[in-house]
Write a protein that holds these residues in place. Structure first.
Motif, PDB file in Angstrom:
ATOM      1  N   PHE A  95      90.691  64.835  45.810  1.00 35.22           N
ATOM      2  CA  PHE A  95      90.328  64.514  47.180  1.00 35.22           C
ATOM      3  C   PHE A  95      90.619  63.037  47.450  1.00 35.22           C
ATOM      4  O   PHE A  95      90.533  62.202  46.545  1.00 35.22           O
ATOM      5  CB  PHE A  95      88.839  64.769  47.413  1.00 35.22           C
ATOM      6  N   ARG A  96      90.952  62.716  48.692  1.00 38.53           N
ATOM      7  CA  ARG A  96      91.015  61.305  49.080  1.00 38.53           C
ATOM      8  C   ARG A  96      89.656  60.682  48.793  1.00 38.53           C
ATOM      9  O   ARG A  96      88.614  61.296  49.049  1.00 38.53           O
ATOM     10  CB  ARG A  96      91.359  61.177  50.563  1.00 38.53           C
ATOM     11  N   PRO A  97      89.616  59.484  48.251  1.00 40.06           N
ATOM     12  CA  PRO A  97      88.344  58.915  47.776  1.00 40.06           C
ATOM     13  C   PRO A  97      87.287  58.771  48.857  1.00 40.06           C
ATOM     14  O   PRO A  97      86.095  58.821  48.567  1.00 40.06           O
ATOM     15  CB  PRO A  97      88.752  57.553  47.195  1.00 40.06           C
ATOM     16  N   GLU A  98      87.706  58.595  50.121  1.00 43.61           N
ATOM     17  CA  GLU A  98      86.731  58.392  51.189  1.00 43.61           C
ATOM     18  C   GLU A  98      86.244  59.713  51.801  1.00 43.61           C
ATOM     19  O   GLU A  98      85.323  59.733  52.626  1.00 43.61           O
ATOM     20  CB  GLU A  98      87.331  57.517  52.303  1.00 43.61           C
ATOM     21  N   ALA A  99      86.848  60.831  51.407  1.00 45.62           N
ATOM     22  CA  ALA A  99      86.574  62.110  52.058  1.00 45.62           C
ATOM     23  C   ALA A  99      85.319  62.776  51.505  1.00 45.62           C
ATOM     24  O   ALA A  99      85.062  62.763  50.297  1.00 45.62           O
ATOM     25  CB  ALA A  99      87.765  63.044  51.900  1.00 45.62           C
TER      26      ALA A  99
END
Length: 264
Positions: A95-99
């Protein structure tokens, strides 16, 4: 009622992501375990929407548009503009780290299925999950009993089931109050000279009508505020601003792919 034993009764339930869900049992799965994986979410990379529970609206709204789809008005997080594309999960499974990662994803490879004969829920596991292996480092069973890992998974699925029922009640409330309306997500591309081209519809979905919400009697708004529903509704409405971010991400991905192809 929930159970972790295999049963010959027919099972039913929503099993998005699950290739081969099987009722968990020591007889069938006693030698299996979980191997640690650095990027475990590859199974999400080919879907653009993931179901949400109502208590996830606020954290999910920071990452995705939260919309309602289908006859059941199922709340989902929109992760891509095309059915087979997820803009937040790499092909490798990160996953994208901020998601925000929805609970529906985090419970994998476990899931509850309905035993319609005995009216109970049975804990199942996806036998196709690549990190479930014979002799895996974290066993599913110890000395014939569910391991701590399996017990934690069952508790998570129990909590998820409670949240799922709460979500159904929330959607019923919105439906009973006739607050949902059909909406469209529209993108206006630019012509080569910079002028706006014809708008393109990229999605059709259900969302809460702000006009209908404002038209509710004051006492009903107070009731929605006091039971927490109003906060969830506003989280959903704010999340719809995320369509523009999603479109920008899709264009960025397309431009990067074109750049790679041009350099090939």
């Amino acid at each position: 009622m929930t159970d972790t034993t295999a049963n010959a009764a027919p099972l039913s339930g929503n099993v998005l992501f699950y290739g081969k869900p099987e009722p968990l049992s020591v007889e069938a799965h006693g030698k299996l375990g979980v191997e640690g994986v650095d990027q475990p979410y590859a199974f999400v990379a080919k879907t653009n929407i993931v179901p949400l529970t109502v208590t996830e609206f606020a954290p999910a709204a920071l990452s995705y548009p939260v919309i309602f789809v289908g006859e059941a008005r199922q709340p989902v997080a929109v992760m891509g503009l095309r059915q087979d594309e997820n803009l937040f999960v790499s092909e490798a499974g990160s996953f994208r780290p901020e998601a925000y990662i929805p609970a529906y994803v985090r419970r994998y490879p476990f899931v509850f299925a309905n035993d319609d004969v005995q009216k109970r829920l049975i804990l199942c596991i996806d036998r196709d999950a690549p990190f479930i292996k014979e002799g895996g480092a974290t066993p599913l069973f110890n000395e014939g009993q569910p391991s701590q890992y399996t017990q934690q998974a069952m508790e998570f699925c129990n909590n998820f089931e409670q949240e799922r029922q709460r979500t159904e009640a929330f959607v019923k409330l919105l439906t009973d109050l006739d607050l949902l309306e059909t909406r469209e997500a529209v993108f206006t591309p630019r012509n080569p000279d910079g002028s706006p081209a014809a708008p393109q519809k990229i999605a059709e979905y259900f969302a809460v009508s702000e006009d209908k919400l404002k038209a509710l009697p004051a006492e009903k708004l107070v009731e929605l505020r006091d039971n927490g529903a109003l906060g969830q509704i506003y989280a959903h409405l704010v999340s719809l601003l995320g369509w523009d971010r999603l479109i920008a991400m899709a264009f960025q991905k397309a431009a990067e792919a074109q750049g790679v192809a041009g350099n090939a």
